[in-house]
Design a protein around this motif. Structure first.
Motif, short mmCIF file in Angstrom:
data_model
loop_
_atom_site.label_atom_id
_atom_site.label_comp_id
_atom_site.label_asym_id
_atom_site.label_seq_id
_atom_site.Cartn_x
_atom_site.Cartn_y
_atom_site.Cartn_z
N LYS A 435 0.83 -1.20 0.00
CA LYS A 435 0.00 0.00 0.00
C LYS A 435 0.87 1.25 0.00
N LEU A 436 0.46 2.23 -0.79
CA LEU A 436 1.10 3.55 -0.78
C LEU A 436 0.13 4.57 -0.21
N GLU A 437 0.44 5.11 0.94
CA GLU A 437 -0.34 6.21 1.50
C GLU A 437 -0.02 7.48 0.70
N LEU A 438 -0.80 8.53 0.96
CA LEU A 438 -0.57 9.79 0.23
C LEU A 438 0.85 10.29 0.41
N SER A 439 1.37 10.20 1.63
CA SER A 439 2.71 10.73 1.89
C SER A 439 3.75 10.01 1.05
N GLU A 440 3.58 8.69 0.89
CA GLU A 440 4.52 7.93 0.06
C GLU A 440 4.30 8.23 -1.43
N ALA A 441 3.02 8.35 -1.84
CA ALA A 441 2.73 8.62 -3.25
C ALA A 441 3.38 9.93 -3.70
N ARG A 442 3.41 10.90 -2.81
CA ARG A 442 4.01 12.19 -3.16
C ARG A 442 5.52 12.09 -3.36
N MET A 443 6.13 11.04 -2.78
CA MET A 443 7.57 10.86 -2.91
C MET A 443 7.95 9.86 -4.01
N MET A 444 6.97 9.37 -4.75
CA MET A 444 7.28 8.44 -5.84
C MET A 444 8.27 9.07 -6.81
N PRO A 445 9.29 8.34 -7.22
CA PRO A 445 10.30 8.93 -8.11
C PRO A 445 9.80 9.05 -9.54
N VAL A 446 10.27 10.09 -10.21
CA VAL A 446 10.03 10.31 -11.64
C VAL A 446 11.38 10.63 -12.26
N ILE A 447 11.87 9.78 -13.16
CA ILE A 447 13.16 10.05 -13.80
C ILE A 447 13.07 11.38 -14.57
N ASP A 448 13.94 12.31 -14.22
CA ASP A 448 13.91 13.61 -14.91
C ASP A 448 15.13 13.85 -15.79
N LYS A 449 16.06 12.88 -15.80
CA LYS A 449 17.16 12.96 -16.75
C LYS A 449 16.63 12.59 -18.13
N LYS A 450 16.88 13.44 -19.12
CA LYS A 450 16.26 13.27 -20.43
C LYS A 450 16.64 11.94 -21.09
N TYR A 451 15.64 11.25 -21.57
CA TYR A 451 15.83 10.05 -22.36
C TYR A 451 14.71 10.02 -23.40
N HIS A 452 14.84 9.15 -24.37
CA HIS A 452 13.85 9.12 -25.45
C HIS A 452 12.56 8.44 -24.98
N ILE A 453 11.48 9.18 -25.03
CA ILE A 453 10.18 8.61 -24.68
C ILE A 453 9.12 9.30 -25.52
N ASP A 454 8.32 8.51 -26.19
CA ASP A 454 7.25 9.06 -27.01
C ASP A 454 5.99 8.23 -26.81
N ASP A 455 4.95 8.55 -27.58
CA ASP A 455 3.68 7.86 -27.40
C ASP A 455 3.79 6.37 -27.71
N GLU A 456 4.66 6.02 -28.64
CA GLU A 456 4.82 4.60 -28.98
C GLU A 456 5.36 3.80 -27.79
N VAL A 457 6.28 4.43 -27.04
CA VAL A 457 6.81 3.77 -25.85
C VAL A 457 5.68 3.53 -24.85
N LEU A 458 4.87 4.56 -24.62
CA LEU A 458 3.77 4.44 -23.67
C LEU A 458 2.79 3.36 -24.11
N LEU A 459 2.46 3.35 -25.39
CA LEU A 459 1.48 2.38 -25.89
C LEU A 459 2.00 0.95 -25.77
N LYS A 460 3.30 0.75 -26.01
CA LYS A 460 3.86 -0.59 -25.89
C LYS A 460 3.82 -1.06 -24.44
N VAL A 461 4.21 -0.19 -23.51
CA VAL A 461 4.18 -0.55 -22.09
C VAL A 461 2.73 -0.83 -21.67
N ASP A 462 1.82 0.00 -22.16
CA ASP A 462 0.40 -0.18 -21.85
C ASP A 462 -0.09 -1.54 -22.33
N ARG A 463 0.26 -1.91 -23.56
CA ARG A 463 -0.18 -3.19 -24.12
C ARG A 463 0.39 -4.37 -23.32
N LEU A 464 1.65 -4.28 -22.95
CA LEU A 464 2.28 -5.37 -22.20
C LEU A 464 1.62 -5.57 -20.84
#
Length: 512
Positions: A435-464
């Motif tokens: 379980k993630l409480e709100l306090s933990e959810a707010r600390m969830m990491p988001v990679i902010d170092k630039k890498y290649h990501i587009d809609d196709e990447v999202l769609l593939k991950v979504d399908r998998l």
């Protein structure tokens, strides 16, 4: 008859409050000479005592380990009296009412105290316990049993006590462990890999505190680890690995790019949440309805649109929220038939809002977080204006969240690093749920170092993920993100993170 023979001759003690394999772990650590005086404050059917006697008999043939045992249940008392009256002094009553001076001091405490939670303790009793033991926060009855047992303990003595795993990640748990460290020179807490069946069948993941050297010094910190399948203690290094630290350096936190809050509380889900058929049968039109995700089950991938939600509603899922601008017509008739005037007065959430029938929804969500999970939390992007109930966390991105950060927020939780972060920071509950409480959810990491990501990447991950292939999805995300951080050696870093992830997840799920 030797102690060993007396133990072997016992019968009628199979219905243990503490499973025998768990009891053996505590006894193996607690009994060291075979001549200790031991306190068992909530003895139940005596499995801890039996295990301690067995360990004592292994140490020496003429072992004289003796016990002071308490329980409030007359059936347990009858079982305890069958063990050996010359070794076990049995007392019926509430242990918290006992006066230590009436019984003398002990060398060791072994305990599986009641797990009754703080909110289930009657208010007056709760206030009295907090005052008596100087406790803070939502500590359960187990904490007061632990603290009261110390009043029986000699200087230099030790405690082996089963506790809920929540002591590891709650504020009151941290406060409690700090207090234990201040009283003992050596402290460790070990999670059970195999999920025990606790007294009263409590649906709670468990751990055991081993505290040694009472009033002999202060422990600067406490060891953490696991009790493995053989009952051995494995000390876990909880210092973050180099790859983990590097991933953290390349991340921001979700709370820095979004507002995260609980979803809507209806006060009566059976009435305010409707399927497509239920809305049609009630004659309620779309003008009085809002699209809503009411269960994590509705989130199959990492993207959701209103069309998919509508299809779920057509299949009987409750995907509409009753939200009339004015209470009139069919909506008024529908509510009047299901909620009485007495219900309106008695229901707390109805009293909190004006008018009572207007559910507070806030802004439409940009994304949702699944906060009760068997594998790992997911962040799901909403393509249309959709709301959610409080079974999910709602995410509304700030103006500083550009397209890259939004997309990265969706796939970072799928990565090995993201899943490992969740295991390290989430809260383990019964059935192996994370379980993630709100306090933990707010600390969830988001990679902010630039890498290649587009809609196709999202769609593939979504399908998998929709196909149930979480493993391939994780590998795919790692292959996109990690080379940007570690270069050509990224697979070595991935392997190290994977090993940590497997160890923690296996412990949470109880070896499943």
């Amino acid at each position: 008859m030797s102690v060993r023979e007396k133990i072997a001759s016992q019968n009628g003690l199979d219905d243990f409050y503490t499973p025998s394999n768990t009891a053996s772990v505590l006894a193996g650590w607690a009994i060291r000479t075979g001549d200790e005086k031991v306190l068992e404050p909530s003895a139940g059917a005596g499995s801890l005592i039996i295990s301690c006697l067995r360990k004592a008999s292994l140490l020496k043939n003429d072992a004289r380990c003796n016990f002071l045992a308490f329980d409030i249940d007359i059936r347990a008392i009858e079982q305890l009296k069958k063990i050996d009256s010359s070794l076990v002094s049995v007392w019926k009553g509430n242990f918290l009412d006992t006066i230590p001076d009436d019984y003398g001091q002990v060398d060791v405490v072994v305990a599986n105290p009641p797990f009754r939670r703080n909110h289930k303790i009657e208010k007056g009793e709760r206030a009295e316990l907090k005052k008596k033991y100087k406790t803070r926060g939502a500590i359960g009855i187990w904490g007061h049993f632990f603290l009261h047992s110390l009043r029986f303990l000699k200087e230099g003595g030790r405690v082996a006590c089963i506790v809920p795993r929540t002591v590891l990640f709650t504020d009151h748990g941290h406060c409690f462990m700090s207090r234990v460290c201040a009283l003992f020179s050596n402290v460790g807490i070990y999670e059970f890999v195999d999920r025990p069946k606790w007294s009263k069948q409590a649906d709670e993941a468990g751990a055991v505190i081993f505290a040694d050297g009472y009033k002999d010094g202060v422990s600067e910190t406490y060891l953490r680890g696991f009790v493995d399948e053989e009952g051995d203690l494995e000390v876990e290094s909880f210092e973050d690995s180099f790859p983990y630290k590097e991933m953290q350096k390349s991340s921001t936190v979700l709370g820095s790019i979004s507002e995260i809050s609980i979803g809507s509380v209806t006060g009566r889900n059976k009435v305010f949440l409707l399927s497509e058929e239920e809305a049609v049968d009630a004659g309620i039109g779309n003008n009085d309805l809002l699209p809503i995700v009411s269960r994590a089950k509705h989130l199959s991938g990492i993207v959701l649109g209103e069309l998919e939600l509508s299809n779920l509603g057509a299949r009987g899922e409750k995907t509409w929220l009753l939200y009339p601008e004015e209470l009139s017509g069919e909506a008024k008739k529908y509510l009047s038939e299901r909620i009485s005037e007495e219900d309106i007065v008695k229901t707390a959430w109805f009293r909190k809002r004006t008018p009572w029938w207007k559910v507070q929804v806030g802004k439409p969500c940009d994304s949702l977080i699944t906060y009760m999970n068997y594998n790992f939390p997911r962040l799901v992007f909403l393509e249309d204006e959709i709301y959610c109930t409080n079974t999910l966390h709602r995410v509304v991105y700030n103006a500083n969240a550009d397209g890259f950060l939004i997309k990265s927020s969706l796939i970072t939780p799928v990565s090995t690093f993201g899943q490992l972060w969740s295991e390290k920071n989430g809260r383990s509950y019964g059935g192996g749920m994370l379980k993630l409480e709100l306090s933990e959810a707010r600390m969830m990491p988001v990679i902010d170092k630039k890498y290649h990501i587009d809609d196709e990447v999202l769609l593939k991950v979504d399908r998998l993920i929709r196909a149930g292939d979480d493993e391939t999805a994780r590998q795919h995300v790692d292959a996109i993100i990690m080379p940007e951080i570690f270069g050509p050696e990224w697979r070595s870093a991935q392997k190290e993170l994977e090993e940590e992830l497997v160890a923690l997840r296996t412990a949470r799920k109880g070896g499943a």
